[in-house]
Design an enzyme around this catalytic site. Structure first.
Site, PDB file in Angstrom:
ATOM      1  N   HIS A 175      42.858  36.716  50.608  1.00  0.00           N
ATOM      2  CA  HIS A 175      42.292  37.911  51.236  1.00  0.00           C
ATOM      3  C   HIS A 175      41.435  38.726  50.277  1.00  0.00           C
ATOM      4  O   HIS A 175      40.662  39.580  50.694  1.00  0.00           O
ATOM      5  CB  HIS A 175      43.412  38.815  51.758  1.00  0.00           C
ATOM      6  CG  HIS A 175      44.383  38.108  52.639  1.00  0.00           C
ATOM      7  ND1 HIS A 175      44.027  37.578  53.853  1.00  0.00           N
ATOM      8  CD2 HIS A 175      45.695  37.816  52.468  1.00  0.00           C
ATOM      9  CE1 HIS A 175      45.084  36.994  54.403  1.00  0.00           C
ATOM     10  NE2 HIS A 175      46.105  37.115  53.582  1.00  0.00           N
TER      11      HIS A 175
ATOM     12  N   HIS B 225      42.711  45.250  43.362  1.00  0.00           N
ATOM     13  CA  HIS B 225      41.974  44.241  44.137  1.00  0.00           C
ATOM     14  C   HIS B 225      40.714  44.874  44.704  1.00  0.00           C
ATOM     15  O   HIS B 225      40.517  46.077  44.607  1.00  0.00           O
ATOM     16  CB  HIS B 225      42.863  43.683  45.258  1.00  0.00           C
ATOM     17  CG  HIS B 225      43.264  44.734  46.242  1.00  0.00           C
ATOM     18  ND1 HIS B 225      44.440  45.441  46.151  1.00  0.00           N
ATOM     19  CD2 HIS B 225      42.618  45.259  47.322  1.00  0.00           C
ATOM     20  CE1 HIS B 225      44.503  46.323  47.122  1.00  0.00           C
ATOM     21  NE2 HIS B 225      43.408  46.250  47.853  1.00  0.00           N
TER      22      HIS B 225
ATOM     23  N   HIS C  97      37.445  45.068  47.827  1.00  0.00           N
ATOM     24  CA  HIS C  97      36.950  44.852  49.197  1.00  0.00           C
ATOM     25  C   HIS C  97      35.437  44.841  49.143  1.00  0.00           C
ATOM     26  O   HIS C  97      34.835  45.684  48.484  1.00  0.00           O
ATOM     27  CB  HIS C  97      37.440  45.974  50.116  1.00  0.00           C
ATOM     28  CG  HIS C  97      38.937  46.034  50.218  1.00  0.00           C
ATOM     29  ND1 HIS C  97      39.656  45.313  51.161  1.00  0.00           N
ATOM     30  CD2 HIS C  97      39.854  46.700  49.472  1.00  0.00           C
ATOM     31  CE1 HIS C  97      40.951  45.558  50.993  1.00  0.00           C
ATOM     32  NE2 HIS C  97      41.097  46.392  49.973  1.00  0.00           N
TER      33      HIS C  97
ATOM     34  N   HIS D  32      40.612  48.946  44.773  1.00  0.00           N
ATOM     35  CA  HIS D  32      41.879  49.632  45.037  1.00  0.00           C
ATOM     36  C   HIS D  32      42.856  49.355  43.904  1.00  0.00           C
ATOM     37  O   HIS D  32      43.147  48.192  43.612  1.00  0.00           O
ATOM     38  CB  HIS D  32      42.487  49.136  46.354  1.00  0.00           C
ATOM     39  CG  HIS D  32      41.767  49.651  47.558  1.00  0.00           C
ATOM     40  ND1 HIS D  32      41.873  49.067  48.797  1.00  0.00           N
ATOM     41  CD2 HIS D  32      40.924  50.709  47.691  1.00  0.00           C
ATOM     42  CE1 HIS D  32      41.124  49.761  49.661  1.00  0.00           C
ATOM     43  NE2 HIS D  32      40.537  50.752  49.010  1.00  0.00           N
TER      44      HIS D  32
ATOM     45  N   THR E 293      45.568  48.933  53.988  1.00  0.00           N
ATOM     46  CA  THR E 293      44.466  48.540  54.882  1.00  0.00           C
ATOM     47  C   THR E 293      44.551  47.072  55.288  1.00  0.00           C
ATOM     48  O   THR E 293      43.636  46.549  55.900  1.00  0.00           O
ATOM     49  CB  THR E 293      43.093  48.802  54.220  1.00  0.00           C
ATOM     50  OG1 THR E 293      42.970  47.945  53.071  1.00  0.00           O
ATOM     51  CG2 THR E 293      42.954  50.258  53.809  1.00  0.00           C
ATOM     52  N   THR E 294      45.652  46.420  54.915  1.00  0.00           N
ATOM     53  CA  THR E 294      45.911  45.058  55.374  1.00  0.00           C
ATOM     54  C   THR E 294      47.298  45.026  56.009  1.00  0.00           C
ATOM     55  O   THR E 294      48.142  45.866  55.675  1.00  0.00           O
ATOM     56  CB  THR E 294      45.893  44.053  54.199  1.00  0.00           C
ATOM     57  OG1 THR E 294      46.818  44.481  53.195  1.00  0.00           O
ATOM     58  CG2 THR E 294      44.504  43.931  53.596  1.00  0.00           C
TER      59      THR E 294
HETATM   60 ZN   LIG Z   1      42.750  47.317  49.409  1.00  0.00          ZN
END
Ligand SMILES: [Zn+2]
Ligand SMILES: *[C@@H]1O[C@H](CO)[C@@H](O)[C@H](O)[C@H]1NC(C)=O
Ligand SMILES: *[C@@H]1O[C@H](CO)[C@@H](O)[C@H](O)[C@H]1NC(C)=O
Ligand SMILES: *[C@@H]1O[C@H](CO)[C@@H](O)[C@H](O)[C@H]1NC(C)=O
Ligand SMILES: *[C@@H]1O[C@H](CO)[C@@H](O)[C@H](O)[C@H]1NC(C)=O
Ligand SMILES: *[C@@H]1O[C@H](CO)[C@@H](O)[C@H](O)[C@H]1NC(C)=O
Length: 350
Positions: free
Chosen positions: A80, A109, A111, A134, A219-220
């Protein structure tokens, strides 16, 4: 019994175990709520932050520790995102700001989007940046990340925005160089640069008191509503080429993970605060009593007017003087009581 079987089935479901979600099609964001009910909750992230609607507030100084120094770090493609972890004993931690205790680094991580015009998760004035970093922290008091995620104040996430430009950003050198070693889902390597955490987590400490903050979610999936978000206002930069490297890793279905941002979610009456570093001890910025999500900063506010967001990311860091006050004097507690007193004070002088 039926319930037990259902529960077992749910727990053993490969969908859940595999973290079976994606950013398109039948497993895309608009379908996450089918398997993960929390994703349909009222305090979801990301959101669009409208500067005109934020409430200014002076929080105690946000403090970082354990950022300096080197850290052995691992970089993983988890299907992801590109995720970086460290298992050193001296990992970074944060305290102060809108959080009441110490939170410890878990992982960071990224995005990003299909193209450089989108990719960030939170938007500012409806503007999407090219990428968002993040940095996830868990509340130390709870002993571990796994315990912290069971609590509604379990996590704090720092959000850093990046805009794509022509100029490479040196802090991404090692990541971009080694990203070709984690194309496949599950691959996991040691990052050659032991300073990568230091560079990413506190790249520009002068801007560290200039942030938006609000309560929201992961957000996941499972979209747990346990996150105090702290989004730094000042964007940084990354080159188009560096950013393109992130799109070369694969997702679980074997295709390139070209984008991995969730669309914005309703604010639903939540207040977004903007920290205004206090010039004086115990100066409280007026807090307007929130009756809707569109309360604005009072015109008569003695607090500094928030500057407009600076999208010129190649400019030199913002001046430091308004963040330089000593932490002891800015450490007055932001208690609900003080807020109520402030509101009464304001109302009685109108
Ligand atoms: Zn994130
Ligand atoms: C993910 O979920 C979808 C729909 O529920 C299903 O069709 C698909 O097989 C699942 N994939 C995996 C890897 O579990
Ligand atoms: C910090 O404490 C205040 C007052 O008890 C509370 O309202 C607020 O939600 C707390 N913040 C976090 C991040 O737990
Ligand atoms: C943000 O942009 C979207 C489409 O790009 C639009 O539908 C929406 O109304 C905008 N929101 C605000 C607050 O301007
Ligand atoms: C990556 O490798 C390190 C070292 O073996 C290990 O501790 C860590 O758990 C791995 N991370 C993931 C996400 O597999
Ligand atoms: C997909 O990834 C490969 C390498 O894994 C890369 O060569 C290719 O340019 C990527 N495609 C896109 C659209 O990013």
């Amino acid at each position: 019994m039926a319930f037990l079987i259902f529960t077992l089935g749910f727990l053993l479901s490969p969908n859940l175990v595999a973290g079976n979600f994606s950013y398109d099609g039948t497993n895309g964001p608009s379908h996450w709520g089918k398997e993960y009910k929390t994703c349909l909750g009222k305090y979801q992230s990301p959101i669009d932050i409208e500067e005109k609607d934020v409430t200014t507030m002076t929080f105690p100084e946000l403090q970082f520790s354990g950022v300096e120094g080197s850290h052995k770090a691992y970089m993983t493609n988890n299907g992801h995102t590109v995720m970086i972890q460290s298992f050193d004993s001296n990992v970074p931690s944060i305290s102060g700001g809108p959080i009441n205790s110490t939170y410890v680094f878990q992982q960071l991580h990224f995005h990003w989007g299909q193209n450089d015009n989108q990719g960030s998760e939170d938007l500012i004035n409806n503007h999407s940046f090219s990428m968002e970093l993040h940095v996830v922290f868990w509340k130390k008091e709870y002993g571990s990340y796994d315990e912290a995620v069971k609590r509604d104040d379990g996590l704090t996430v720092l959000g850093y925005l990046y805009q794509a430009t022509d100029e490479p950003n040196p802090m991404f050198e090692s990541i971009v160089q080694q990203i070709s070693d984690i194309i496949g889902v599950g691959s996991n390597i040691t990052i050659s640069d032991n300073n990568v955490l230091k560079k990413l987590v506190a790249p520009d400490i002068a801007s560290a008191q200039n942030y938006f903050t609000y309560r929201g979610s992961l957000t996941t999936p499972p979209c747990l509503e346990i996150v105090q978000w702290i989004d730094f206002v000042k964007p940084q930069h990354i080159s188009h080429e560096q950013l393109a490297a992130f799109r070369s890793i694969q997702s679980a279905d074997g295709t390139n993970l070209t984008h991995n941002f969730r669309p914005v979610q309703p604010l639903d009456g939540r207040t977004v605060y903007r920290n205004i570093a206090g010039a004086e001890p115990s100066t409280i910025s007026p807090v307007s009593k929130q009756t809707s999500s569109t309360a604005s900063v009072p015109a008569s506010s003695p607090a500094k007017k928030p500057e407009t967001i600076n999208n010129d990311v190649t400019e030199s860091p913002m001046d430091n003087n308004k963040n330089g006050e000593n932490s002891a004097s800015s450490m007055w507690p932001v208690t609900p009581f003080a807020v109520i007193l402030g509101v009464i004070f304001l109302l009685s002088y109108q």
